[in-house]
Design a protein around this motif. Sequence first.
Motif, mmCIF file in Angstrom:
data_model
loop_
_atom_site.group_PDB
_atom_site.id
_atom_site.type_symbol
_atom_site.label_atom_id
_atom_site.label_comp_id
_atom_site.label_asym_id
_atom_site.label_seq_id
_atom_site.Cartn_x
_atom_site.Cartn_y
_atom_site.Cartn_z
ATOM 1 N N SER A 6 3.470 -15.590 11.051
ATOM 2 C CA SER A 6 3.129 -14.424 10.236
ATOM 3 C C SER A 6 2.238 -14.816 9.061
ATOM 4 O O SER A 6 1.272 -14.112 8.742
ATOM 5 N N GLY A 7 2.550 -15.924 8.432
ATOM 6 C CA GLY A 7 1.716 -16.391 7.326
ATOM 7 C C GLY A 7 0.304 -16.721 7.767
ATOM 8 O O GLY A 7 -0.665 -16.376 7.092
ATOM 9 N N LEU A 8 0.185 -17.373 8.921
ATOM 10 C CA LEU A 8 -1.151 -17.710 9.436
ATOM 11 C C LEU A 8 -1.944 -16.445 9.767
ATOM 12 O O LEU A 8 -3.137 -16.357 9.450
ATOM 13 N N LEU A 9 -1.284 -15.482 10.400
ATOM 14 C CA LEU A 9 -1.980 -14.230 10.728
ATOM 15 C C LEU A 9 -2.421 -13.502 9.468
ATOM 16 O O LEU A 9 -3.521 -12.950 9.402
ATOM 17 N N PHE A 10 -1.567 -13.502 8.456
ATOM 18 C CA PHE A 10 -1.923 -12.828 7.204
ATOM 19 C C PHE A 10 -3.092 -13.538 6.515
ATOM 20 O O PHE A 10 -4.004 -12.893 6.001
ATOM 21 N N ILE A 11 -3.074 -14.866 6.528
ATOM 22 C CA ILE A 11 -4.175 -15.613 5.901
ATOM 23 C C ILE A 11 -5.483 -15.366 6.647
ATOM 24 O O ILE A 11 -6.539 -15.159 6.023
ATOM 25 N N ILE A 12 -5.432 -15.341 7.977
ATOM 26 C CA ILE A 12 -6.643 -15.064 8.759
ATOM 27 C C ILE A 12 -7.169 -13.667 8.429
ATOM 28 O O ILE A 12 -8.375 -13.465 8.249
ATOM 29 N N GLY A 13 -6.264 -12.704 8.318
ATOM 30 C CA GLY A 13 -6.685 -11.352 7.964
ATOM 31 C C GLY A 13 -7.263 -11.279 6.567
ATOM 32 O O GLY A 13 -8.286 -10.629 6.337
ATOM 33 N N SER A 23 -9.332 -6.815 10.243
ATOM 34 C CA SER A 23 -8.602 -7.824 9.465
ATOM 35 C C SER A 23 -7.436 -7.198 8.714
ATOM 36 O O SER A 23 -6.360 -7.803 8.607
ATOM 37 N N ILE A 24 -7.651 -5.988 8.207
ATOM 38 C CA ILE A 24 -6.550 -5.283 7.541
ATOM 39 C C ILE A 24 -5.439 -4.978 8.535
ATOM 40 O O ILE A 24 -4.246 -5.136 8.228
ATOM 41 N N GLU A 25 -5.808 -4.576 9.736
ATOM 42 C CA GLU A 25 -4.804 -4.320 10.770
ATOM 43 C C GLU A 25 -4.052 -5.606 11.128
ATOM 44 O O GLU A 25 -2.844 -5.568 11.386
ATOM 45 N N LEU A 26 -4.750 -6.726 11.156
ATOM 46 C CA LEU A 26 -4.099 -8.010 11.438
ATOM 47 C C LEU A 26 -3.069 -8.340 10.361
ATOM 48 O O LEU A 26 -1.960 -8.802 10.660
ATOM 49 N N MET A 27 -3.414 -8.052 9.110
ATOM 50 C CA MET A 27 -2.461 -8.306 8.025
ATOM 51 C C MET A 27 -1.256 -7.385 8.149
ATOM 52 O O MET A 27 -0.111 -7.808 7.922
ATOM 53 N N LEU A 28 -1.476 -6.109 8.512
ATOM 54 C CA LEU A 28 -0.348 -5.196 8.702
ATOM 55 C C LEU A 28 0.560 -5.677 9.831
ATOM 56 O O LEU A 28 1.789 -5.632 9.724
ATOM 57 N N LEU A 52 5.515 -8.327 12.033
ATOM 58 C CA LEU A 52 6.181 -9.454 12.690
ATOM 59 C C LEU A 52 7.252 -10.046 11.787
ATOM 60 O O LEU A 52 8.358 -10.378 12.246
ATOM 61 N N LEU A 53 6.960 -10.113 10.517
ATOM 62 C CA LEU A 53 7.933 -10.633 9.562
ATOM 63 C C LEU A 53 9.154 -9.717 9.451
ATOM 64 O O LEU A 53 10.295 -10.187 9.415
ATOM 65 N N PHE A 54 8.902 -8.416 9.424
ATOM 66 C CA PHE A 54 10.019 -7.466 9.381
ATOM 67 C C PHE A 54 10.917 -7.616 10.606
ATOM 68 O O PHE A 54 12.148 -7.635 10.493
ATOM 69 N N VAL A 79 9.313 -0.970 10.698
ATOM 70 C CA VAL A 79 8.087 -1.311 11.432
ATOM 71 C C VAL A 79 7.502 -0.071 12.095
ATOM 72 O O VAL A 79 6.290 0.113 12.141
ATOM 73 N N PHE A 80 8.350 0.817 12.601
ATOM 74 C CA PHE A 80 7.839 2.047 13.212
ATOM 75 C C PHE A 80 7.102 2.896 12.184
ATOM 76 O O PHE A 80 6.071 3.484 12.493
ATOM 77 N N PHE A 81 7.608 2.950 10.966
ATOM 78 C CA PHE A 81 6.905 3.700 9.925
ATOM 79 C C PHE A 81 5.566 3.041 9.593
ATOM 80 O O PHE A 81 4.554 3.721 9.414
ATOM 81 N N VAL A 82 5.562 1.724 9.506
ATOM 82 C CA VAL A 82 4.313 1.016 9.212
ATOM 83 C C VAL A 82 3.309 1.231 10.334
ATOM 84 O O VAL A 82 2.123 1.456 10.081
ATOM 85 N N MET A 83 3.783 1.209 11.586
ATOM 86 C CA MET A 83 2.887 1.440 12.709
ATOM 87 C C MET A 83 2.333 2.851 12.694
ATOM 88 O O MET A 83 1.166 3.078 13.033
ATOM 89 N N THR A 84 3.127 3.812 12.275
ATOM 90 C CA THR A 84 2.657 5.199 12.179
ATOM 91 C C THR A 84 1.570 5.320 11.119
ATOM 92 O O THR A 84 0.527 5.952 11.348
ATOM 93 N N VAL A 85 1.809 4.726 9.969
ATOM 94 C CA VAL A 85 0.810 4.761 8.902
ATOM 95 C C VAL A 85 -0.450 4.013 9.338
ATOM 96 O O VAL A 85 -1.575 4.457 9.064
ATOM 97 N N ALA A 86 -0.284 2.907 10.052
ATOM 98 C CA ALA A 86 -1.445 2.147 10.525
ATOM 99 C C ALA A 86 -2.249 2.952 11.531
ATOM 100 O O ALA A 86 -3.483 2.902 11.525
ATOM 101 N N ALA A 87 -1.570 3.704 12.399
ATOM 102 C CA ALA A 87 -2.293 4.533 13.371
ATOM 103 C C ALA A 87 -3.089 5.622 12.661
ATOM 104 O O ALA A 87 -4.246 5.885 13.017
ATOM 105 N N ALA A 88 -2.494 6.229 11.648
ATOM 106 C CA ALA A 88 -3.221 7.248 10.880
ATOM 107 C C ALA A 88 -4.402 6.623 10.139
ATOM 108 O O ALA A 88 -5.483 7.210 10.065
ATOM 109 N N GLU A 89 -4.194 5.414 9.624
ATOM 110 C CA GLU A 89 -5.263 4.710 8.937
ATOM 111 C C GLU A 89 -6.416 4.411 9.876
ATOM 112 O O GLU A 89 -7.583 4.551 9.511
#
Length: 99
Positions: free
Chosen positions: A10-17, A33-38, A43-45, A61-71
């Motif tokens: 998760s840390g590596l993915l966030f740093i790459i993003g 890249s923002i989606e990768l960080m989300l 993954l951490l959750f 995570v489902f709420f975050v995925m919903t907000v990410a889809a709207a984003e």
Amino acid sequence: MTLNHYLVLSGLLFIIGAVGVVIRRNALIIFMSIELMLNSVNLLFVAFSKYLNNLSGQVFVFFVMTVAAAEVVVGLAIIVLIFRNKSTVNVDEINLMKW
């Protein structure tokens, strides 16, 4: 896999993003890249949820995925409109909000 593996991944993915957001100038790449960080946070959750035997992290995570889809929907619409008007998605050349 242990919790440490998930933390490192998760840390590596966030740093790459984060590096993608800072370095790249293409709006679509920045958006991905923002989606990768989300997703790294998701993954951490899930990892902590499994580690603590608590489902609240997976529900969050489902709420975050919903907000990410709207984003994604709003963000891609904005990027398409900018591309139609400016014929570029380079963020250095987009100065719509500048005086």
